[in-house]
Design a protein around this motif. Sequence first.
Motif, PDB file in Angstrom:
ATOM      1  N   ILE A  44      72.305  74.974  59.526  1.00 55.71           N
ATOM      2  CA  ILE A  44      73.274  75.866  59.156  1.00 55.71           C
ATOM      3  C   ILE A  44      73.164  75.906  57.765  1.00 55.71           C
ATOM      4  O   ILE A  44      73.286  74.841  56.845  1.00 55.71           O
ATOM      5  N   THR A  45      73.742  77.207  57.344  1.00 59.14           N
ATOM      6  CA  THR A  45      73.900  77.562  55.909  1.00 59.14           C
ATOM      7  C   THR A  45      75.322  77.779  55.319  1.00 59.14           C
ATOM      8  O   THR A  45      75.938  78.832  56.294  1.00 59.14           O
ATOM      9  N   ILE A  46      75.824  77.179  54.542  1.00 57.24           N
ATOM     10  CA  ILE A  46      77.216  77.486  54.320  1.00 57.24           C
ATOM     11  C   ILE A  46      77.148  77.929  52.655  1.00 57.24           C
ATOM     12  O   ILE A  46      77.122  77.105  51.712  1.00 57.24           O
ATOM     13  N   PRO A  47      77.559  79.157  52.347  1.00 57.37           N
ATOM     14  CA  PRO A  47      77.685  79.676  50.783  1.00 57.37           C
ATOM     15  C   PRO A  47      78.615  79.057  50.204  1.00 57.37           C
ATOM     16  O   PRO A  47      79.690  78.449  50.837  1.00 57.37           O
ATOM     17  N   VAL A  48      78.648  78.937  48.923  1.00 53.19           N
ATOM     18  CA  VAL A  48      79.761  78.360  47.982  1.00 53.19           C
ATOM     19  C   VAL A  48      81.186  78.846  48.658  1.00 53.19           C
ATOM     20  O   VAL A  48      81.337  79.919  48.654  1.00 53.19           O
ATOM     21  N   GLY A  69      72.876  70.571  48.938  1.00 55.36           N
ATOM     22  CA  GLY A  69      74.027  70.966  48.391  1.00 55.36           C
ATOM     23  C   GLY A  69      75.010  69.877  48.607  1.00 55.36           C
ATOM     24  O   GLY A  69      74.698  68.813  49.017  1.00 55.36           O
ATOM     25  N   ASP A  70      76.395  70.218  48.048  1.00 53.12           N
ATOM     26  CA  ASP A  70      77.410  69.217  47.866  1.00 53.12           C
ATOM     27  C   ASP A  70      78.467  69.760  48.964  1.00 53.12           C
ATOM     28  O   ASP A  70      78.781  70.973  48.985  1.00 53.12           O
ATOM     29  N   GLU A  99      83.104  71.653  54.233  1.00 50.33           N
ATOM     30  CA  GLU A  99      83.185  72.796  53.234  1.00 50.33           C
ATOM     31  C   GLU A  99      82.322  72.720  52.068  1.00 50.33           C
ATOM     32  O   GLU A  99      81.900  71.678  51.657  1.00 50.33           O
ATOM     33  N   ASN A 100      81.707  73.720  51.611  1.00 51.35           N
ATOM     34  CA  ASN A 100      80.623  73.883  50.439  1.00 51.35           C
ATOM     35  C   ASN A 100      81.490  73.599  49.204  1.00 51.35           C
ATOM     36  O   ASN A 100      82.414  74.883  48.897  1.00 51.35           O
ATOM     37  N   ILE A 101      81.377  72.674  48.403  1.00 51.34           N
ATOM     38  CA  ILE A 101      82.015  72.702  47.222  1.00 51.34           C
ATOM     39  C   ILE A 101      81.124  72.694  46.025  1.00 51.34           C
ATOM     40  O   ILE A 101      81.603  72.435  44.770  1.00 51.34           O
ATOM     41  N   GLY A 102      79.808  72.929  46.121  1.00 49.43           N
ATOM     42  CA  GLY A 102      78.865  72.887  44.955  1.00 49.43           C
ATOM     43  C   GLY A 102      78.795  74.160  44.565  1.00 49.43           C
ATOM     44  O   GLY A 102      79.767  75.180  44.835  1.00 49.43           O
ATOM     45  N   THR A 103      77.941  74.494  43.766  1.00 46.65           N
ATOM     46  CA  THR A 103      77.480  75.764  43.190  1.00 46.65           C
ATOM     47  C   THR A 103      76.443  76.588  43.685  1.00 46.65           C
ATOM     48  O   THR A 103      76.060  77.708  42.999  1.00 46.65           O
ATOM     49  N   THR A 104      75.797  75.915  44.790  1.00 41.55           N
ATOM     50  CA  THR A 104      74.660  76.733  45.428  1.00 41.55           C
ATOM     51  C   THR A 104      75.034  76.580  46.873  1.00 41.55           C
ATOM     52  O   THR A 104      75.692  75.910  47.588  1.00 41.55           O
ATOM     53  N   ASP A 105      74.399  77.474  47.724  1.00 43.30           N
ATOM     54  CA  ASP A 105      74.258  77.175  49.136  1.00 43.30           C
ATOM     55  C   ASP A 105      74.109  75.624  49.801  1.00 43.30           C
ATOM     56  O   ASP A 105      73.069  75.103  48.996  1.00 43.30           O
ATOM     57  N   ALA A 106      74.926  75.243  50.473  1.00 45.10           N
ATOM     58  CA  ALA A 106      74.664  74.138  51.317  1.00 45.10           C
ATOM     59  C   ALA A 106      74.031  74.257  52.639  1.00 45.10           C
ATOM     60  O   ALA A 106      74.498  75.340  53.233  1.00 45.10           O
ATOM     61  N   THR A 107      73.199  73.450  53.053  1.00 43.65           N
ATOM     62  CA  THR A 107      72.420  73.514  54.430  1.00 43.65           C
ATOM     63  C   THR A 107      72.450  72.229  55.064  1.00 43.65           C
ATOM     64  O   THR A 107      72.459  71.026  54.223  1.00 43.65           O
ATOM     65  N   PHE A 108      72.612  72.165  56.382  1.00 41.48           N
ATOM     66  CA  PHE A 108      72.454  70.802  56.982  1.00 41.48           C
ATOM     67  C   PHE A 108      72.223  71.114  58.508  1.00 41.48           C
ATOM     68  O   PHE A 108      72.207  72.111  59.006  1.00 41.48           O
TER      69      PHE A 108
END
Length: 114
Positions: A44-48, A69-70, A99-108
Amino acid sequence: MIKLKKDMETLRVENTGNVEGVILKEQTLTPAEMLNKALMFNKITIPVGSKIKEHPHCDDAEIYYILEGDVRVTDNDTTIVLAAGDAMFTANGDTHSIENIGTTDATFLAVILK
């Protein structure tokens, strides 16, 4: 069984159900491909700024393994920031969110077990 990336379907989910914003769900393996031993195995990819809102797991459990990501996650009453290499397990009857709280996409990787 071997499955190539080119054969994995990616679904875009936007502002529906538990999703606020957008997520991309790459169906790594389907339940049938796993002989129905698990309900989901997705990357799963979660955009910022996007998130999967808090929701319960009833009659199943879920594992998150962070790849990039973070992310801020909740597991019942606990909230923490996870990064690449971190994992969480939400048991049957428990609740969680991510929740993506970073500055780039998060994946998991997300795995739902029966």
